[in-house]
Design a protein around this motif. Structure first.
Motif: not given
Length: 254
Positions: A93-99, A156-160, A166-172
């Motif tokens: 999980f990451d914003l993949f941009g400026l923190i 599947g085995r690896i997901a980013l 708080d956006e990415g975790w509820p979806l994953a």
């Protein structure tokens, strides 16, 4: 093997690592040494060694669950984790941009000063590289690094999972049945506290949470200490470079 380890220790010393870091570098598995050499991780050899030991320990105890990491940066620790824990799914999980900036008064002056440098555009990356937060396509760069190391990000085995935690975790979260190992590398108080509270129910007995920034930033330390006070089922496992917590209980079937 002893000769190889001694040679690696000597080489690490020659390129300027402190004795403790040189020793840790020599103990690392090849993939971890590789991502350090390729400047794909900000983790010191000591921090990387403790992270790799955590993988070893959950595997030895047959702790069920996936590996999750919050804070991917250039992907080095994620690649090492995915390679070493090769029988487990990995979720990053990451914003993949400026923190985002620190947003709590618990973060302290050092965090504020560090963010001011980042926001100014003057931060430098590892050994003079461009700072990862300024890269125009960080997600694509990280995926390419995974692929180069034989680890396709296949969902599947690896997901980013891009986005705020708080956006990415509820979806994953619905696809994560249990967590054996979590690496929380997100610096500031609010994201660390969010991640700890979010994953705590899914961490398996004898599962491990590694906090990268506990000894580096006040906010991470405050969030972790508050979490420990509210969750007596977790105990401090080690403090060396980074800090790790272990969840009490017996492994199912063990």
């Amino acid at each position: 093997m002893a000769i190889n380890a001694a040679g690696m220790l000597a080489r690490a010393r020659r390129i300027g690592r402190a004795p403790g870091e040189a020793w840790a570098f020599a103990q690392l598995p090849p993939i971890a040494r590789t991502v350090i050499r390729e400047r794909l991780t900000y983790l010191s050899p000591i921090k990387m060694l403790e992270l790799q030991r955590a993988v070893r320990d959950v595997d030895a105890a047959t702790v069920p669950g996936d590996v999750v990491e919050f804070g991917i940066a250039l992907g080095g620790s994620a690649i090492a984790l995915s390679h070493t824990a090769d029988t487990r799914a990995f979720h990053g999980f990451d914003l993949f941009g400026l923190i985002p900036p620190p947003s709590s008064d618990k973060d302290g002056d050092r965090a504020q000063q560090r963010y001011e440098v980042i926001a100014s555009g003057l931060s430098t990356g590892i050994r003079g590289d461009e700072y990862y937060g300024y890269l125009p396509d960080l997600l694509g760069t990280v995926k390419a690094s995974f692929a180069r190391h034989g680890l396709p990000v296949d969902g599947g085995r690896i997901a980013l999972h891009p986005g705020l935690f708080d956006e990415g975790w509820p979806l994953a979260a619905p696809s994560v049945q249990a967590i054996a190992l979590a690496h929380v590398d997100c610096d500031w108080y609010d994201p660390v506290r969010y991640c700890l509270d979010a994953i705590a129910p899914l961490v398996s007995p004898r599962g491990i949470i590694v906090l990268d920034d506990y000894l580096d930033y006040d906010g991470c330390r405050a969030a972790t200490d508050e979490f420990l006070a509210a969750h007596p089922e977790f105990a401090v496992r080690h403090r060396r470079g980074n800090v790790s917590l272990v969840k009490s209980g017996a492994v199912s079937g063990g």
